[in-house]
Scaffold this motif. Structure first.
Motif, PDB file in Angstrom:
ATOM      1  N   GLY A 100      -8.825 -12.772 -10.319  1.00 36.04           N
ATOM      2  CA  GLY A 100      -9.432 -12.128  -9.462  1.00 36.04           C
ATOM      3  C   GLY A 100      -8.893 -11.842  -8.257  1.00 36.04           C
ATOM      4  O   GLY A 100      -7.635 -11.676  -8.118  1.00 36.04           O
ATOM      5  N   ARG A 101      -9.175 -12.557  -7.064  1.00 37.18           N
ATOM      6  CA  ARG A 101      -8.603 -12.746  -5.689  1.00 37.18           C
ATOM      7  C   ARG A 101      -8.114 -13.940  -5.557  1.00 37.18           C
ATOM      8  O   ARG A 101      -7.549 -14.221  -4.328  1.00 37.18           O
ATOM      9  N   SER A 102      -8.017 -14.963  -6.303  1.00 39.28           N
ATOM     10  CA  SER A 102      -7.442 -16.240  -6.139  1.00 39.28           C
ATOM     11  C   SER A 102      -6.489 -16.418  -7.179  1.00 39.28           C
ATOM     12  O   SER A 102      -6.166 -15.850  -7.904  1.00 39.28           O
ATOM     13  N   PHE A 103      -5.651 -17.727  -6.726  1.00 38.06           N
ATOM     14  CA  PHE A 103      -4.913 -18.192  -7.859  1.00 38.06           C
ATOM     15  C   PHE A 103      -5.177 -19.425  -8.439  1.00 38.06           C
ATOM     16  O   PHE A 103      -5.775 -20.078  -7.845  1.00 38.06           O
ATOM     17  N   ARG A 104      -4.609 -19.487  -9.710  1.00 35.84           N
ATOM     18  CA  ARG A 104      -4.604 -20.745 -10.439  1.00 35.84           C
ATOM     19  C   ARG A 104      -3.173 -21.274 -10.617  1.00 35.84           C
ATOM     20  O   ARG A 104      -2.648 -20.253 -11.267  1.00 35.84           O
TER      21      ARG A 104
ATOM     22  N   LEU B 115       6.482 -22.115  -7.036  1.00 35.65           N
ATOM     23  CA  LEU B 115       5.358 -22.727  -7.848  1.00 35.65           C
ATOM     24  C   LEU B 115       4.643 -21.605  -8.673  1.00 35.65           C
ATOM     25  O   LEU B 115       4.032 -20.741  -7.883  1.00 35.65           O
ATOM     26  N   PRO B 116       4.864 -21.611  -9.928  1.00 41.99           N
ATOM     27  CA  PRO B 116       4.193 -20.512 -10.750  1.00 41.99           C
ATOM     28  C   PRO B 116       2.710 -20.643 -10.654  1.00 41.99           C
ATOM     29  O   PRO B 116       2.111 -21.624 -10.498  1.00 41.99           O
ATOM     30  N   ALA B 117       2.127 -19.611 -10.862  1.00 44.05           N
ATOM     31  CA  ALA B 117       0.565 -19.318 -10.564  1.00 44.05           C
ATOM     32  C   ALA B 117       0.117 -18.127 -11.379  1.00 44.05           C
ATOM     33  O   ALA B 117       1.076 -17.210 -11.256  1.00 44.05           O
ATOM     34  N   VAL B 118      -1.044 -17.891 -11.600  1.00 44.35           N
ATOM     35  CA  VAL B 118      -1.515 -16.656 -12.145  1.00 44.35           C
ATOM     36  C   VAL B 118      -2.707 -16.188 -11.182  1.00 44.35           C
ATOM     37  O   VAL B 118      -3.415 -17.006 -10.778  1.00 44.35           O
TER      38      VAL B 118
ATOM     39  N   ARG C 277      -3.736 -25.673 -27.688  1.00 40.49           N
ATOM     40  CA  ARG C 277      -4.380 -26.016 -26.213  1.00 40.49           C
ATOM     41  C   ARG C 277      -3.703 -25.411 -25.251  1.00 40.49           C
ATOM     42  O   ARG C 277      -2.375 -25.162 -25.213  1.00 40.49           O
ATOM     43  N   HIS C 278      -4.303 -24.768 -24.420  1.00 43.42           N
ATOM     44  CA  HIS C 278      -3.994 -24.247 -23.259  1.00 43.42           C
ATOM     45  C   HIS C 278      -3.655 -25.276 -21.902  1.00 43.42           C
ATOM     46  O   HIS C 278      -4.516 -26.172 -22.010  1.00 43.42           O
ATOM     47  N   ASP C 279      -2.765 -24.888 -21.068  1.00 48.32           N
ATOM     48  CA  ASP C 279      -2.680 -25.657 -19.897  1.00 48.32           C
ATOM     49  C   ASP C 279      -3.966 -25.792 -18.955  1.00 48.32           C
ATOM     50  O   ASP C 279      -4.804 -24.761 -19.016  1.00 48.32           O
ATOM     51  N   ASP C 280      -4.121 -26.796 -18.240  1.00 51.08           N
ATOM     52  CA  ASP C 280      -5.177 -26.872 -17.287  1.00 51.08           C
ATOM     53  C   ASP C 280      -4.896 -26.220 -16.038  1.00 51.08           C
ATOM     54  O   ASP C 280      -3.574 -26.327 -15.839  1.00 51.08           O
ATOM     55  N   PHE C 281      -6.033 -25.494 -15.478  1.00 51.26           N
ATOM     56  CA  PHE C 281      -5.423 -24.779 -14.385  1.00 51.26           C
ATOM     57  C   PHE C 281      -5.922 -25.267 -13.209  1.00 51.26           C
ATOM     58  O   PHE C 281      -7.372 -25.849 -13.273  1.00 51.26           O
TER      59      PHE C 281
ATOM     60  N   SER D  97      -1.323 -28.283   3.338  1.00 52.78           N
ATOM     61  CA  SER D  97      -2.485 -27.225   3.639  1.00 52.78           C
ATOM     62  C   SER D  97      -2.466 -26.417   2.421  1.00 52.78           C
ATOM     63  O   SER D  97      -1.420 -26.365   1.655  1.00 52.78           O
ATOM     64  N   LYS D  98      -3.423 -25.851   2.179  1.00 56.54           N
ATOM     65  CA  LYS D  98      -3.610 -24.844   1.353  1.00 56.54           C
ATOM     66  C   LYS D  98      -2.540 -23.553   1.576  1.00 56.54           C
ATOM     67  O   LYS D  98      -2.078 -22.898   0.727  1.00 56.54           O
ATOM     68  N   MET D  99      -2.214 -23.289   3.094  1.00 50.03           N
ATOM     69  CA  MET D  99      -1.355 -22.236   3.333  1.00 50.03           C
ATOM     70  C   MET D  99       0.178 -22.690   2.701  1.00 50.03           C
ATOM     71  O   MET D  99       0.628 -21.666   2.418  1.00 50.03           O
ATOM     72  N   THR D 100       0.735 -23.976   2.709  1.00 46.64           N
ATOM     73  CA  THR D 100       1.787 -24.447   2.189  1.00 46.64           C
ATOM     74  C   THR D 100       1.751 -24.125   0.593  1.00 46.64           C
ATOM     75  O   THR D 100       2.762 -23.576   0.157  1.00 46.64           O
ATOM     76  N   VAL D 101       0.551 -24.332   0.119  1.00 48.04           N
ATOM     77  CA  VAL D 101       0.605 -24.125  -1.603  1.00 48.04           C
ATOM     78  C   VAL D 101       0.806 -22.600  -1.588  1.00 48.04           C
ATOM     79  O   VAL D 101       1.454 -22.155  -2.391  1.00 48.04           O
ATOM     80  N   TYR D 102      -0.006 -21.515  -0.869  1.00 48.05           N
ATOM     81  CA  TYR D 102       0.260 -20.154  -1.021  1.00 48.05           C
ATOM     82  C   TYR D 102       1.586 -19.847  -0.766  1.00 48.05           C
ATOM     83  O   TYR D 102       2.176 -19.048  -1.506  1.00 48.05           O
ATOM     84  N   ARG D 103       2.207 -20.519   0.230  1.00 49.79           N
ATOM     85  CA  ARG D 103       3.565 -20.080   0.576  1.00 49.79           C
ATOM     86  C   ARG D 103       4.515 -20.459  -0.584  1.00 49.79           C
ATOM     87  O   ARG D 103       5.543 -19.527  -1.076  1.00 49.79           O
ATOM     88  N   LEU D 104       4.453 -21.493  -1.386  1.00 46.81           N
ATOM     89  CA  LEU D 104       5.062 -21.712  -2.418  1.00 46.81           C
ATOM     90  C   LEU D 104       4.810 -20.878  -3.543  1.00 46.81           C
ATOM     91  O   LEU D 104       5.769 -20.582  -4.575  1.00 46.81           O
ATOM     92  N   VAL D 105       3.431 -20.443  -3.757  1.00 46.18           N
ATOM     93  CA  VAL D 105       3.310 -19.449  -5.012  1.00 46.18           C
ATOM     94  C   VAL D 105       3.873 -18.244  -4.571  1.00 46.18           C
ATOM     95  O   VAL D 105       4.475 -17.529  -5.472  1.00 46.18           O
TER      96      VAL D 105
END
Length: 63
Positions: free
Chosen positions: A41-45, A35-38, A5-9, A22-30
Motif C-alpha cells: 500500500g503506502r507503507s514499507f515492510r 536496506l531492501p523493503a517491499v 516459510r516466508h520471511d517475517d516482515f 529515527s524512522k527517517m533514517t530507515v526511510y533513507r536506507l530503504v
C-alpha cells in the motif's frame, strides 16, 4: 506437501526501534537501496533477515 516459510516482515517503526535510529533514517536506507523493503500500500515492510544482515555488515565494517 511441505509448506514454505516466508520471511517475517517489520514496519519502518519496528526497524527504527531495533536499530535505535529515527524512522527517517530507515526511510533513507530503504530509498537508497541499502536496506531492501517491499511496498505494501503506502507503507514499507522490511524483511527481518535484511535488518539482521545490515546490522551484521555495519558492525563488521567498523571493526
Amino acid at each position: 506437501m511441505a509448506q514454505e516459510r516466508h520471511d517475517d516482515f517489520m514496519t519502518v517503526a519496528e526497524v527504527a526501534a531495533i536499530m535505535r535510529v529515527s524512522k527517517m533514517t530507515v526511510y533513507r536506507l530503504v530509498h537508497s537501496g541499502e536496506l531492501p523493503a517491499v511496498r505494501v500500500g503506502r507503507s514499507f515492510r522490511v524483511p527481518a533477515h535484511a535488518v539482521d544482515e545490515y546490522l551484521r555488515q555495519s558492525y563488521m565494517g567498523t571493526a
